[in-house]
Design a protein around this motif. Structure first.
Motif, PDB file in Angstrom:
ATOM      1  N   TYR A 178     -14.346  -5.258  -2.437  1.00 34.31           N
ATOM      2  CA  TYR A 178     -14.979  -3.891  -2.294  1.00 34.31           C
ATOM      3  C   TYR A 178     -15.544  -3.828  -3.223  1.00 34.31           C
ATOM      4  O   TYR A 178     -16.615  -2.516  -3.199  1.00 34.31           O
ATOM      5  CB  TYR A 178     -13.918  -3.292  -1.200  1.00 34.31           C
ATOM      6  N   GLY A 179     -14.763  -3.694  -3.868  1.00 34.83           N
ATOM      7  CA  GLY A 179     -15.594  -2.488  -5.074  1.00 34.83           C
ATOM      8  C   GLY A 179     -14.164  -2.380  -6.821  1.00 34.83           C
ATOM      9  O   GLY A 179     -13.390  -2.366  -6.516  1.00 34.83           O
ATOM     10  N   VAL A 238     -12.964   0.321 -10.257  1.00 38.00           N
ATOM     11  CA  VAL A 238     -12.664   1.493 -10.346  1.00 38.00           C
ATOM     12  C   VAL A 238     -11.710   2.034 -11.918  1.00 38.00           C
ATOM     13  O   VAL A 238     -11.212   1.164 -11.962  1.00 38.00           O
ATOM     14  CB  VAL A 238     -11.820   2.378  -8.988  1.00 38.00           C
ATOM     15  N   ARG A 250     -18.866  -5.605   3.675  1.00 35.20           N
ATOM     16  CA  ARG A 250     -17.966  -4.371   3.150  1.00 35.20           C
ATOM     17  C   ARG A 250     -18.048  -3.100   3.537  1.00 35.20           C
ATOM     18  O   ARG A 250     -18.974  -2.513   4.652  1.00 35.20           O
ATOM     19  CB  ARG A 250     -18.165  -3.431   2.145  1.00 35.20           C
ATOM     20  N   GLY A 295     -18.737   3.161   4.617  1.00 37.40           N
ATOM     21  CA  GLY A 295     -17.725   4.510   3.391  1.00 37.40           C
ATOM     22  C   GLY A 295     -16.608   3.863   2.600  1.00 37.40           C
ATOM     23  O   GLY A 295     -15.933   4.990   2.164  1.00 37.40           O
ATOM     24  N   SER A 347     -14.546   3.247  -0.105  1.00 36.82           N
ATOM     25  CA  SER A 347     -14.617   4.108  -2.022  1.00 36.82           C
ATOM     26  C   SER A 347     -13.234   3.113  -2.141  1.00 36.82           C
ATOM     27  O   SER A 347     -11.934   3.158  -1.933  1.00 36.82           O
ATOM     28  CB  SER A 347     -14.359   6.115  -1.584  1.00 36.82           C
ATOM     29  N   ARG A 405     -12.059   4.336  -5.369  1.00 38.38           N
ATOM     30  CA  ARG A 405     -11.080   4.733  -6.180  1.00 38.38           C
ATOM     31  C   ARG A 405     -10.472   5.983  -5.168  1.00 38.38           C
ATOM     32  O   ARG A 405      -9.922   6.024  -5.191  1.00 38.38           O
ATOM     33  CB  ARG A 405     -13.113   6.195  -6.434  1.00 38.38           C
ATOM     34  N   GLN A 406     -10.813   6.399  -3.840  1.00 31.85           N
ATOM     35  CA  GLN A 406     -10.313   7.045  -2.892  1.00 31.85           C
ATOM     36  C   GLN A 406      -9.091   5.805  -2.355  1.00 31.85           C
ATOM     37  O   GLN A 406      -7.926   5.955  -2.112  1.00 31.85           O
ATOM     38  CB  GLN A 406     -11.024   7.070  -1.625  1.00 31.85           C
TER      39      GLN A 406
END
Length: 319
Positions: free
Chosen positions: A171-172, A174, A212, A215, A217, A219-220
């Motif tokens: 998904y991402g 960090v 995905r 919203g 994140s 990081r979160q």
């Protein structure tokens, strides 16, 4: 039209072919004097307008100008060169492309703009901890996260453990405390998890696709895994630490204490920490401060800190 609209119109017309001031004035319903004023503004913004004098002359742009960056003001140029300094050394996978973009920005800037960029570039630098080169992995994970492509990877949980093969929807990415993490849906576990990129071995696309969550994140997600959520507030332990402002400022900048700060007053800070985090991480972070701070409460943290100090003392006394 606004000044910016006229400048853009002149720029687009010059990208097509050479134009005289009279031609530009007629097409835009301006005075020749206004055309010269807008061309001066284009030059001041860094656009390399060439003025050919004499018969057959006029205004034109270099043939390679289509690749030039346009209309960056001083603050934007400063931000770009300084952002590159932050990225370099962090393991950012596209540092080569970023360097090329900065070089292009400098190439098409006038002497005054170039001097300003060089001053700002040399005025801010970063120190990064040495890390394992991960450029190919990071680039592939970022590309798959952007395109929604599932990957197959070999992953080891910690040093010395055998690697396991798993399918993940990335998904991402960090970057945290000098390390890169990828967060995504683990098909083996059936839930969203985070993985340290430096522990990933072989990586390949599986052929699967994903969407995905809206919203999401990375990081979160990583932060939520380290800190207690709203439903755990009742179980938090009150931690009161007294010290000088310099020590308290340093303490409040730490990832755990900074995010759990409840109250700050001169000479004292109050934190709300999860009990597990309190006893697992806090004592070893506080230990190097020695007598420069005082734990007012809780008593359990005092005992844990004393035990940690005693263990270290005993270890080196025996050796």
């Amino acid at each position: 039209m606004s000044k910016a609209d006229y400048m853009l119109s002149i720029l687009w017309m010059l990208q097509q072919r050479k134009r005289t001031a009279a031609e530009l004035a007629e097409a835009l319903e301006l005075s020749v004097r206004s055309v010269y004023r807008y061309i001066d503004a284009l030059c001041a913004s860094g656009v390399p307008v060439i003025a050919d004098a004499g018969p057959g002359g006029g205004f034109r742009l270099p043939e390679h100008f289509s690749a030039a960056p346009l209309f960056f003001d001083d603050d934007e140029r400063r931000a770009l060169v300084q952002a590159a300094a932050f990225a370099e050394g962090s393991g950012y996978p596209y540092i080569g492309a970023l360097g090329s973009a900065i070089a292009k920005l400098k190439r098409y800037s006038n002497d005054e703009q170039l001097l300003q960029m060089q001053r700002h570039e040399s005025g801010m630098e970063m120190l990064h901890a040495p890390s394992v080169p991960l450029t190919p992995l990071l680039a592939e994970l970022e590309a798959c996260a952007a395109a929604g492509l599932t990957v197959q990877m070999e992953y080891r949980k910690s040093s010395g453990q055998a690697a396991s093969r798993r399918s993940v929807d990335p998904y991402g990415l960090v970057h945290w405390k000098g390390r890169w993490y990828v967060a995504g849906f683990c098909h083996q576990r059936g839930e969203i998890r985070s993985f340290r990129v430096d522990r990933i071995g072989q990586l390949e696309r599986s052929g699967g696709v994903f969407i995905r969550p809206e919203g999401f994140s990375a990081r979160q997600f990583l932060l939520d895994g380290l800190l207690p959520g709203p439903d755990q507030q009742a179980a938090l332990v009150r931690v009161v630490i007294a010290s000088g402002e310099e020590v308290l400022n340093d303490l409040c900048s730490h990832w755990l204490f900074g995010h759990s700060l409840a109250q700050r007053s001169p000479g004292e800070a109050v934190f709300l920490l999860d009990e597990t985090m309190l006893l697992r991480y806090a004592p070893y972070f506080l230990l190097p401060y020695g007598r420069s701070l005082q734990i007012i409460e809780p008593a359990a943290l005092k005992r844990k800190l004393a035990a940690a100090a005693a263990d270290i003392s005993a270890y080196y006394t025996e050796s």
